[in-house]
Design a protein around this motif. Structure first.
Motif, PDB file in Angstrom:
ATOM      1  N   VAL A  39      28.474  58.846  42.509  1.00 19.44           N
ATOM      2  CA  VAL A  39      27.888  57.759  41.711  1.00 19.44           C
ATOM      3  C   VAL A  39      28.937  56.680  41.464  1.00 19.44           C
ATOM      4  N   GLY A  40      30.110  57.090  41.012  1.00 20.46           N
ATOM      5  CA  GLY A  40      31.192  56.132  40.766  1.00 20.46           C
ATOM      6  C   GLY A  40      31.703  55.492  42.040  1.00 20.46           C
ATOM      7  N   LEU A  41      31.791  56.293  43.102  1.00 23.26           N
ATOM      8  CA  LEU A  41      32.268  55.752  44.381  1.00 23.26           C
ATOM      9  C   LEU A  41      31.308  54.703  44.941  1.00 23.26           C
ATOM     10  N   ILE A  42      30.010  54.960  44.792  1.00 21.38           N
ATOM     11  CA  ILE A  42      29.013  53.996  45.279  1.00 21.38           C
ATOM     12  C   ILE A  42      29.059  52.714  44.451  1.00 21.38           C
ATOM     13  N   LYS A  43      29.272  52.843  43.147  1.00 22.53           N
ATOM     14  CA  LYS A  43      29.424  51.638  42.304  1.00 22.53           C
ATOM     15  C   LYS A  43      30.646  50.838  42.740  1.00 22.53           C
ATOM     16  N   GLU A  44      31.743  51.542  43.015  1.00 20.74           N
ATOM     17  CA  GLU A  44      32.953  50.860  43.486  1.00 20.74           C
ATOM     18  C   GLU A  44      32.703  50.178  44.826  1.00 20.74           C
ATOM     19  N   LEU A  45      31.983  50.850  45.714  1.00 19.95           N
ATOM     20  CA  LEU A  45      31.649  50.277  47.010  1.00 19.95           C
ATOM     21  C   LEU A  45      30.801  49.011  46.833  1.00 19.95           C
ATOM     22  N   ASN A  46      29.817  49.061  45.953  1.00 20.59           N
ATOM     23  CA  ASN A  46      28.984  47.881  45.693  1.00 20.59           C
ATOM     24  C   ASN A  46      29.805  46.723  45.133  1.00 20.59           C
ATOM     25  N   ASN A  47      30.726  47.026  44.226  1.00 17.58           N
ATOM     26  CA  ASN A  47      31.597  45.966  43.686  1.00 17.58           C
ATOM     27  C   ASN A  47      32.472  45.375  44.782  1.00 17.58           C
ATOM     28  N   ASN A  48      32.972  46.230  45.668  1.00 15.53           N
ATOM     29  CA  ASN A  48      33.778  45.735  46.781  1.00 15.53           C
ATOM     30  C   ASN A  48      32.971  44.832  47.701  1.00 15.53           C
ATOM     31  N   ILE A  49      31.717  45.181  47.920  1.00 21.12           N
ATOM     32  CA  ILE A  49      30.862  44.355  48.777  1.00 21.12           C
ATOM     33  C   ILE A  49      30.651  42.979  48.138  1.00 21.12           C
ATOM     34  N   ARG A  50      30.460  42.956  46.827  1.00 21.49           N
ATOM     35  CA  ARG A  50      30.340  41.662  46.130  1.00 21.49           C
ATOM     36  C   ARG A  50      31.624  40.849  46.284  1.00 21.49           C
ATOM     37  N   GLU A  51      32.756  41.507  46.116  1.00 19.50           N
ATOM     38  CA  GLU A  51      34.046  40.827  46.261  1.00 19.50           C
ATOM     39  C   GLU A  51      34.244  40.337  47.694  1.00 19.50           C
ATOM     40  N   LEU A  52      33.830  41.141  48.641  1.00 14.15           N
ATOM     41  CA  LEU A  52      33.918  40.768  50.046  1.00 14.15           C
ATOM     42  C   LEU A  52      33.077  39.524  50.314  1.00 14.15           C
ATOM     43  N   TRP A  53      31.872  39.501  49.799  1.00 17.09           N
ATOM     44  CA  TRP A  53      30.982  38.350  49.947  1.00 17.09           C
ATOM     45  C   TRP A  53      31.654  37.090  49.405  1.00 17.09           C
ATOM     46  N   THR A  54      32.230  37.204  48.214  1.00 18.85           N
ATOM     47  CA  THR A  54      32.902  36.060  47.588  1.00 18.85           C
ATOM     48  C   THR A  54      34.086  35.602  48.433  1.00 18.85           C
ATOM     49  N   SER A  55      34.871  36.546  48.920  1.00 20.59           N
ATOM     50  CA  SER A  55      36.043  36.207  49.732  1.00 20.59           C
ATOM     51  C   SER A  55      35.650  35.542  51.042  1.00 20.59           C
ATOM     52  N   MET A  56      34.512  35.933  51.602  1.00 18.97           N
ATOM     53  CA  MET A  56      34.099  35.393  52.891  1.00 18.97           C
ATOM     54  C   MET A  56      33.432  34.022  52.783  1.00 18.97           C
ATOM     55  N   SER A 110      42.940  34.902  52.578  1.00 15.40           N
ATOM     56  CA  SER A 110      41.557  35.377  52.528  1.00 15.40           C
ATOM     57  C   SER A 110      41.292  36.437  53.584  1.00 15.40           C
ATOM     58  N   PHE A 111      41.822  36.232  54.790  1.00 18.36           N
ATOM     59  CA  PHE A 111      41.654  37.238  55.843  1.00 18.36           C
ATOM     60  C   PHE A 111      42.283  38.564  55.427  1.00 18.36           C
ATOM     61  N   VAL A 112      43.460  38.501  54.828  1.00 16.95           N
ATOM     62  CA  VAL A 112      44.141  39.719  54.380  1.00 16.95           C
ATOM     63  C   VAL A 112      43.317  40.406  53.295  1.00 16.95           C
ATOM     64  N   GLN A 113      42.794  39.624  52.351  1.00 21.38           N
ATOM     65  CA  GLN A 113      41.963  40.203  51.285  1.00 21.38           C
ATOM     66  C   GLN A 113      40.708  40.853  51.863  1.00 21.38           C
ATOM     67  N   VAL A 114      40.066  40.188  52.791  1.00 23.08           N
ATOM     68  CA  VAL A 114      38.856  40.731  53.415  1.00 23.08           C
ATOM     69  C   VAL A 114      39.183  42.024  54.154  1.00 23.08           C
ATOM     70  N   GLN A 115      40.275  42.026  54.908  1.00 18.45           N
ATOM     71  CA  GLN A 115      40.654  43.232  55.649  1.00 18.45           C
ATOM     72  C   GLN A 115      40.974  44.381  54.698  1.00 18.45           C
ATOM     73  N   ILE A 130      39.725  44.879  51.710  1.00 14.35           N
ATOM     74  CA  ILE A 130      38.455  45.360  51.157  1.00 14.35           C
ATOM     75  C   ILE A 130      37.717  46.209  52.195  1.00 14.35           C
ATOM     76  N   LEU A 131      37.706  45.749  53.444  1.00 23.32           N
ATOM     77  CA  LEU A 131      37.039  46.519  54.503  1.00 23.32           C
ATOM     78  C   LEU A 131      37.698  47.885  54.695  1.00 23.32           C
ATOM     79  N   ASP A 132      39.017  47.914  54.649  1.00 29.58           N
ATOM     80  CA  ASP A 132      39.734  49.190  54.775  1.00 29.58           C
ATOM     81  C   ASP A 132      39.399  50.120  53.615  1.00 29.58           C
ATOM     82  N   GLN A 133      39.378  49.569  52.412  1.00 32.53           N
ATOM     83  CA  GLN A 133      39.050  50.376  51.240  1.00 32.53           C
ATOM     84  C   GLN A 133      37.610  50.886  51.322  1.00 32.53           C
TER      85      GLN A 133
END
Length: 95
Positions: free
Chosen positions: A60-77, A26-31, A33-36
């Motif tokens: 527009v696409g980059l911000i959508k990807e960033l938002n999806n990553n934040i959701r994934e980060l939340w789930t991972s944490m 989980s730490f590796v996944q979170v890191q 996502i943070l790097d990305q």
């Protein structure tokens, strides 16, 4: 069984090796996502500063990807939080 536990944390408390592996994964996944996200934010900022229409459209696409990553980060944490520490998990906001 010997070798299945890890001792030496908190005055001899034993933790299951599998639990430690889950935390490490989980730490590796979170890191990752943070790097990305850092790279995405840098690219979004560069595109914004350039004021080039194609770059702004790409944001527009980059911000959508960033938002999806934040959701994934939340789930991972969530694995790092006790269940009682986050009331939104048990009482989701209704939209």
């Amino acid at each position: 069984m010997e070798g299945d536990t890890f001792s030496g944390i908190d005055n001899g408390t034993q933790l299951d090796t599998k639990v430690l592996q889950v935390f490490q994964k989980s730490f590796v996944q979170v890191q990752d996502i943070l790097d990305q996200n850092r790279l995405l934010i840098n690219e979004i900022n560069q595109n914004h500063e350039s004021k080039v229409p194609d770059n702004l459209s790409r944001n527009v696409g980059l911000i959508k990807e960033l938002n999806n990553n934040i959701r994934e980060l939340w789930t991972s944490m969530l694995i790092f939080q006790p269940p009682f520490s986050n009331p939104w998990i048990h009482h989701p906001r209704r939209i």
